[in-house]
Design an enzyme around this catalytic site. Structure first.
Site, PDB file in Angstrom:
ATOM      1  N   ASN A  67       0.849  -1.278   0.155  1.00 59.15           N
ATOM      2  CA  ASN A  67       0.016  -0.085  -0.015  1.00 59.15           C
ATOM      3  C   ASN A  67       1.007   1.091  -0.096  1.00 59.15           C
ATOM      4  O   ASN A  67       2.044   1.292  -0.049  1.00 59.15           O
ATOM      5  CB  ASN A  67      -0.933  -0.008   1.248  1.00 59.15           C
ATOM      6  CG  ASN A  67      -0.128   0.073   2.420  1.00 59.15           C
ATOM      7  OD1 ASN A  67       0.556   0.796   2.727  1.00 59.15           O
ATOM      8  ND2 ASN A  67      -0.433  -1.076   3.276  1.00 59.15           N
ATOM      9  N   ASP A 115      -4.574  -6.061   5.029  1.00 60.73           N
ATOM     10  CA  ASP A 115      -5.708  -7.084   5.421  1.00 60.73           C
ATOM     11  C   ASP A 115      -5.619  -8.206   4.856  1.00 60.73           C
ATOM     12  O   ASP A 115      -6.160  -9.019   5.648  1.00 60.73           O
ATOM     13  CB  ASP A 115      -7.142  -6.307   5.251  1.00 60.73           C
ATOM     14  CG  ASP A 115      -7.185  -4.965   6.094  1.00 60.73           C
ATOM     15  OD1 ASP A 115      -6.551  -4.882   7.204  1.00 60.73           O
ATOM     16  OD2 ASP A 115      -7.698  -3.922   5.340  1.00 60.73           O
ATOM     17  N   LYS A 117       8.272 -17.407 -10.596  1.00 61.97           N
ATOM     18  CA  LYS A 117       7.831 -15.987 -11.417  1.00 61.97           C
ATOM     19  C   LYS A 117       6.577 -16.678 -12.250  1.00 61.97           C
ATOM     20  O   LYS A 117       6.669 -17.427 -13.035  1.00 61.97           O
ATOM     21  CB  LYS A 117       8.843 -15.376 -12.421  1.00 61.97           C
ATOM     22  CG  LYS A 117       8.328 -14.115 -12.809  1.00 61.97           C
ATOM     23  CD  LYS A 117       9.212 -13.305 -13.644  1.00 61.97           C
ATOM     24  CE  LYS A 117       8.527 -12.393 -14.274  1.00 61.97           C
ATOM     25  NZ  LYS A 117       9.027 -11.802 -15.508  1.00 61.97           N
ATOM     26  N   PHE A 126      -4.332   3.703  14.367  1.00 63.63           N
ATOM     27  CA  PHE A 126      -4.572   4.532  13.343  1.00 63.63           C
ATOM     28  C   PHE A 126      -5.669   4.224  12.594  1.00 63.63           C
ATOM     29  O   PHE A 126      -5.739   2.966  12.251  1.00 63.63           O
ATOM     30  CB  PHE A 126      -3.285   4.668  12.468  1.00 63.63           C
ATOM     31  CG  PHE A 126      -2.634   5.959  13.248  1.00 63.63           C
ATOM     32  CD1 PHE A 126      -1.780   5.569  14.410  1.00 63.63           C
ATOM     33  CD2 PHE A 126      -2.376   7.146  12.664  1.00 63.63           C
ATOM     34  CE1 PHE A 126      -0.938   6.705  14.844  1.00 63.63           C
ATOM     35  CE2 PHE A 126      -1.598   8.005  13.018  1.00 63.63           C
ATOM     36  CZ  PHE A 126      -0.876   7.892  14.255  1.00 63.63           C
ATOM     37  N   LYS A 183     -14.028   0.873  15.359  1.00 62.33           N
ATOM     38  CA  LYS A 183     -12.629   0.314  15.393  1.00 62.33           C
ATOM     39  C   LYS A 183     -12.171   0.371  16.850  1.00 62.33           C
ATOM     40  O   LYS A 183     -11.544  -0.429  17.461  1.00 62.33           O
ATOM     41  CB  LYS A 183     -11.789   0.877  14.561  1.00 62.33           C
ATOM     42  CG  LYS A 183     -12.093   0.534  13.133  1.00 62.33           C
ATOM     43  CD  LYS A 183     -11.075   1.054  12.130  1.00 62.33           C
ATOM     44  CE  LYS A 183     -11.289   0.745  10.819  1.00 62.33           C
ATOM     45  NZ  LYS A 183     -10.572   1.384   9.592  1.00 62.33           N
ATOM     46  N   LYS A 200     -11.740  -2.972  18.719  1.00 62.42           N
ATOM     47  CA  LYS A 200     -10.125  -3.524  18.940  1.00 62.42           C
ATOM     48  C   LYS A 200      -9.887  -3.008  20.479  1.00 62.42           C
ATOM     49  O   LYS A 200      -8.632  -3.122  20.657  1.00 62.42           O
ATOM     50  CB  LYS A 200      -9.507  -2.698  18.069  1.00 62.42           C
ATOM     51  CG  LYS A 200      -9.574  -3.086  16.551  1.00 62.42           C
ATOM     52  CD  LYS A 200      -8.577  -2.695  15.444  1.00 62.42           C
ATOM     53  CE  LYS A 200      -8.952  -3.084  14.059  1.00 62.42           C
ATOM     54  NZ  LYS A 200      -7.992  -2.936  13.133  1.00 62.42           N
TER      55      LYS A 200
HETATM   56  N1  CTP Z   1      -4.235  -3.127  11.886  1.00 59.29           N
HETATM   57  C1  CTP Z   1      -3.662  -4.236  12.310  1.00 59.29           C
HETATM   58  N2  CTP Z   1      -3.691  -5.522  11.812  1.00 59.29           N
HETATM   59  C2  CTP Z   1      -4.363  -5.333  10.410  1.00 59.29           C
HETATM   60  C3  CTP Z   1      -5.129  -4.398  10.160  1.00 59.29           C
HETATM   61  C4  CTP Z   1      -4.914  -3.171  10.759  1.00 59.29           C
HETATM   62  O1  CTP Z   1      -2.950  -4.027  13.562  1.00 59.29           O
HETATM   63  N3  CTP Z   1      -4.419  -6.639   9.932  1.00 59.29           N
HETATM   64  C5  CTP Z   1      -4.188  -1.821  12.577  1.00 59.29           C
HETATM   65  C6  CTP Z   1      -3.692  -0.689  12.016  1.00 59.29           C
HETATM   66  O2  CTP Z   1      -2.296  -0.707  12.214  1.00 59.29           O
HETATM   67  C7  CTP Z   1      -4.499   0.508  12.553  1.00 59.29           C
HETATM   68  C8  CTP Z   1      -5.645   0.053  12.786  1.00 59.29           C
HETATM   69  O3  CTP Z   1      -5.639  -1.352  12.914  1.00 59.29           O
HETATM   70  O4  CTP Z   1      -3.606   0.914  13.488  1.00 59.29           O
HETATM   71  C9  CTP Z   1      -6.725   0.252  11.770  1.00 59.29           C
HETATM   72  O5  CTP Z   1      -6.255  -0.013  10.401  1.00 59.29           O
HETATM   73  P1  CTP Z   1      -7.376  -0.105   9.247  1.00 59.29           P
HETATM   74  O6  CTP Z   1      -6.737  -0.262   8.237  1.00 59.29           O
HETATM   75  O7  CTP Z   1      -7.962   1.465   9.327  1.00 59.29           O
HETATM   76  O8  CTP Z   1      -8.651  -0.712   9.662  1.00 59.29           O
HETATM   77  P2  CTP Z   1      -9.048  -2.084   9.331  1.00 59.29           P
HETATM   78  O9  CTP Z   1      -9.297  -2.784  10.634  1.00 59.29           O
HETATM   79  O10 CTP Z   1      -8.011  -3.040   8.706  1.00 59.29           O
HETATM   80  O11 CTP Z   1     -10.432  -1.832   8.780  1.00 59.29           O
HETATM   81  P3  CTP Z   1     -10.791  -1.484   7.172  1.00 59.29           P
HETATM   82  O12 CTP Z   1      -9.527  -1.828   6.362  1.00 59.29           O
HETATM   83  O13 CTP Z   1     -11.779  -2.544   6.756  1.00 59.29           O
HETATM   84  O14 CTP Z   1     -11.115   0.058   7.336  1.00 59.29           O
END
Ligand code: CTP
Length: 399
Positions: A208, A277, A287, A321, A335, A339
């Site tokens: 990303n 995610d 490859k 975040f 969240k 969490k």
């Molecule tokens: N995070 C994490 N592990 C993951 C995904 C996210 O620890 N597999 C943490 C990120 O470091 C951040 C927070 O969760 O502090 C929120 O991440 P975000 O991507 O906004 O949220 P998600 O829970 O992944 O939800 P979505 O992508 O559906 O918005």
């Protein structure tokens, strides 16, 4: 951090004097009131007028001169300084201070001041390695003087090795740290930063747009306030902050493993990393060739590191975040709840000046119980300090 601070810059006679001129300018533009003391040999390299113009203050060169501003100049200069930085610090000034000699304005002010003194040594490699200089350095460190550098590399005299003045941003970082409050001393802070990288085959991966800047700013700010900091980072192009323990990882699974290992021993966790995610279900050993007209990569879910921390939390303060492109507050509240967070830093990454890659950020702080605090646009280091202020308040309220 520099605004309103009185910084005295001691400039001694070495070729790196020209870099001290740039440092004077950087300190002034950071908001500090900069007074420059030059030794006689420093004036052989650069005119005092250069420093006067860059600092906006008169430059001091003589121990005894007709009174202009203050009664006893070296005592007043010593007394008003919040920090005294010697750039470059030659073998001569280090030797004089180590031996207790005060025979010119700079050595006298160093002797008379009670503020922190930072030496930034720069000299020829053989001078630096001379046992007398090494003994003086060790003695001054023992006495509580601060040092940054020297760096390695090609020296002005053509030699290679230690002796170069360290980069100015490293000196600035040390100055910031010395001027920061030590309100995180005794606390262990774990910061995650950057993207994760999920392999598809030996040459390709999913990732990303995270640059890591926000996480690195948090690690830098926490370290400068006295915390012991572990930075677990995905791949970035950033210089790790001074005094921070860096663990480099690539995948979310690697980050999960490292974070869980450190978690029981830390007090504060700030999860600024943009964790992927999903990861490809299978990583091809070879490859992938472009045989078909389309390619479907099946992905499976990565573990949610932060959610797992929320479940395991005992004494730790947990900060997440959230980068959102819609329904910012609603998603952030959800969240925080899901969490088990103490604070969520939510940003709308579609706003100009916010989010990935930018040097600034615009965030809302979202607390459990629906409370939201919107913050103005801030550079990432200032925002990092603000987040740490909030974390300390949360911890104080808990006690
Ligand atoms: N995070 C994490 N592990 C993951 C995904 C996210 O620890 N597999 C943490 C990120 O470091 C951040 C927070 O969760 O502090 C929120 O991440 P975000 O991507 O906004 O949220 P998600 O829970 O992944 O939800 P979505 O992508 O559906 O918005």
């Amino acid at each position: 951090m520099l605004a309103g601070k009185n910084i005295t810059l001691g400039v001694t006679g070495g070729i790196a004097v020209y870099k001290a001129a740039q440092l004077a300018s950087n300190l002034k533009s950071g908001g500090a009131d900069v007074r420059v003391i030059m030794t006689r040999s420093a004036t052989a390299f650069v005119s005092p007028l250069t420093f006067q113009t860059l600092s906006g203050n008169r430059v001091y060169t003589e121990l005894f001169e007709p009174v202009v501003e203050w009664n006893v100049q070296h005592i007043e200069l010593a007394a008003i300084s919040d920090l005294l930085v010697v750039v470059p610090a030659t073998a001569n000034i280090l030797g004089k201070v180590a031996a207790g000699i005060a025979d010119d304005l700079l050595s006298t002010v160093i002797m008379a001041t009670t503020c922190p003194v930072l030496f930034c040594p720069a000299m020829n490699v053989n001078m630096y390695q001379n046992p007398v200089v090494q003994r003086n350095l060790a003695m001054l460190k023992d006495l509580g003087y601060h040092f940054v550098g020297p760096g390695q590399g090609r020296l002005a005299c053509g030699a290679e090795g230690p002796g170069r003045l360290v980069e100015l941003d490293v000196i600035m970082e040390k100055i910031q740290a010395l001027l920061s409050p030590s309100d995180l001393k005794g606390l262990k802070v774990l910061v995650t930063a950057g993207p994760t990288l999920e392999p598809i085959d030996p040459v390709r991966y999913l990732t990303n747009r995270s640059s890591g800047k926000m996480g690195y700013a948090l690690a830098r700010a926490a370290a400068s306030r006295g915390a012991s900091v572990i930075l677990i980072s995905g791949p970035t192009n950033l210089q790790p902050p001074l005094g921070v323990e860096l663990k480099q990882v690539e995948t979310a699974a690697e980050m999960f493993k490292e974070v869980m290992e450190y978690f029981p021993r830390v007090d504060i966790v700030i999860k600024a990393a943009a964790v992927a995610d999903y990861r490809p279900r299978e990583v091809s050993g070879q490859k992938i060739k472009k045989t078909g007209s389309k390619l479907v990569i099946e992905c499976e879910k990565n573990p949610d590191i932060l959610a797992e921390l929320g479940r395991r939390k005992t004494h730790q303060t947990l900060v997440g975040f959230a980068a959102e492109t819609s329904n910012l507050e609603e998603n952030a509240h959800q969240k925080v709840k899901d969490k088990n967070l103490d604070l969520m830093v939510a940003n709308d990454v579609t706003l100009p000046g916010a989010g990935f890659g930018a040097d600034t950020n615009i965030v809302k702080l979202v607390y459990p119980g629906q409370y939201v605090l919107p913050l103005p646009v801030m550079d990432k280091l200032s925002l990092a300090h603000r987040i740490l202020d909030e974390v300390l308040k949360l911890r104080d309220n808990r006690q």
